[in-house]
Design an enzyme around this catalytic site. Structure first.
Site, mmCIF file in Angstrom:
data_model
loop_
_atom_site.group_PDB
_atom_site.id
_atom_site.type_symbol
_atom_site.label_atom_id
_atom_site.label_comp_id
_atom_site.label_asym_id
_atom_site.label_seq_id
_atom_site.Cartn_x
_atom_site.Cartn_y
_atom_site.Cartn_z
ATOM 1 C CE LYS A 114 -4.459 -1.481 1.422
ATOM 2 N NZ LYS A 114 -5.501 -1.545 2.433
ATOM 3 C CE LYS A 197 -5.858 -7.701 -2.116
ATOM 4 N NZ LYS A 197 -5.705 -7.283 -0.724
ATOM 5 C CE LYS A 200 -13.529 -2.686 -0.313
ATOM 6 N NZ LYS A 200 -13.612 -2.476 1.122
#
Ligand code: TYM
Length: 335
Positions: A114, A197, A200
């Protein structure tokens, strides 16, 4: 008496939910509610580790609550609530920040993914995110935690934190919770790239099926889903070497409650066009009723808020009794 069969799991209200959230988490929650005492939490404190629009956040929180109920979680039998409404989560998270070692957090792959190259500029909350997650679980002395594969490392850390707290303070207050990662789609991958993956945060809308997609959108997304130029794999070994094919086959298997190996056999050597049509129809069959129910529930904000108030009260009563014990073990004055 300590609970022996208690579940806690959480979902972030950082935008609408996708098929990965449904197959990796919600669908499993529905089957587990029969056997376990369940706490399902909309983790809005986790969501703000990255920027959330204050005008949207409350509704996003209601949307996840609505998705829980629409997927089949019984709001009377289970405790549904928003994390920020139970302040003991944040209280315990601070204590866990003082138990957790920097080295443990430095190893978290989700943080590395992230933060990317922007490590100096992300929030401190994003780094200490897993200690809050441990607090979510342990403030209820939860024994089991159903999640998708991507949360496995955070649960291992939760176990380490529980163990270290118990050792440091010579107590057996916290259970060592077990992850429950099961089903045929524990890691649903992007429809545009079978090696990343479904998420969102992916820039491409075509990478994921959303729980509020219309049937037409679902059909289009599956039609456009990346595949390779060959017919469907002949066996499981071949399927595992073809990530996009494997992903679509496991999605179908999870939706049908069959094993991926059975599904591979069923479609071996067939053309993707036939398979994709059947897959799209199946997704529409499962998602459309959920999508309709979410919409219906969102029109009744008072009902959703009453479910969450009820959940908050029940959760807070449990959390309060645990924080009292934690205070006494640490040597704080009574809260
Ligand atoms: P979140 O909000 O990213 O995802 C919610 C749940 O969906 C699962 N999931 C997936 N499963 C399969 N394939 C995918 N592509 C996929 N994407 C997401 C996640 O594994 C998760 O089960 N940190 C957590 C939220 C959390 C939590 C907790 C979970 C906070 N506190 C305590 C369990 C217990 C998260 O960000 O999930």
């Amino acid at each position: 008496m300590k609970p022996s069969n208690r579940i806690l799991s959480g979902v972030q209200p950082s935008g609408d939910l996708h098929l990965g959230n449904y197959l990796g988490a919600l669908k499993n929650f529905v089957s587990l509610q029969k056997e376990y005492e369940c706490f399902f939490c909309v983790v809005d404190l986790h969501a703000i580790t990255v920027w959330q629009d204050p005008k949207q956040l409350a509704n996003q929180t209601r949307e996840v609550t609505a998705a829980f109920i629409a997927a089949g979680i019984d709001p009377k039998k289970n405790i549904l609530f928003a994390q920020s409404q139970v302040p003991q989560h944040a209280q315990l998270a601070w204590i866990f920040n003082c138990v957790t070692r920097m080295g443990w957090l430095n190893r978290m792959t989700q943080f590395k993914d992230k933060a990317g190259k922007d490590k100096e500029n992300v929030s401190v909350g994003l780094f200490s995110y897993p200690t809050l997650m441990a607090a979510d679980i342990l403030i209820y002395l939860a024994t089991h935690v159903p999640v998708g594969e991507d949360q496995k490392q955070h649960l291992e850390l939760t176990r380490d934190i529980a163990q270290k707290f118990n050792n440091d303070f010579e107590t057996n207050l916290f259970p060592i919770p077990k992850p429950l990662i099961f089903g045929e789609a524990t890691r649903v991958m992007s429809l545009r790239d079978g090696t990343t993956k479904m998420s969102k945060s992916d820039a491409s809308h075509y990478s994921r099926i959303m729980l509020n997609d219309s049937p037409d959108q679902i059909v289009q997304k599956i039609k456009k889903a990346k595949t390779d130029p060959f017919p469907l794999p002949a066996n499981l070994t071949e399927a595992k070497q073809r990530p996009e094919a494997f992903n679509l086959l496991s999605i179908l298997a999870a939706l049908k409650d069959q094993s991926t190996s059975e599904v591979v056999q069923l479609y071996a050597g067939k053309e993707f066009s036939i398979f994709k049509k059947e897959l799209a129809d199946l997704i529409v069959d499962k998602i459309e009723p959920i999508e309709k129910e979410i919409k219906k529930l969102l029109n009744d904000q008072a009902y959703l808020d009453s479910i969450m108030t009820d959940g908050k009260n029940k959760a807070m009563a449990e959390a309060d009794s645990v924080i009292e014990k934690v205070y006494s073990v640490i040597g704080f004055l009574k809260a």
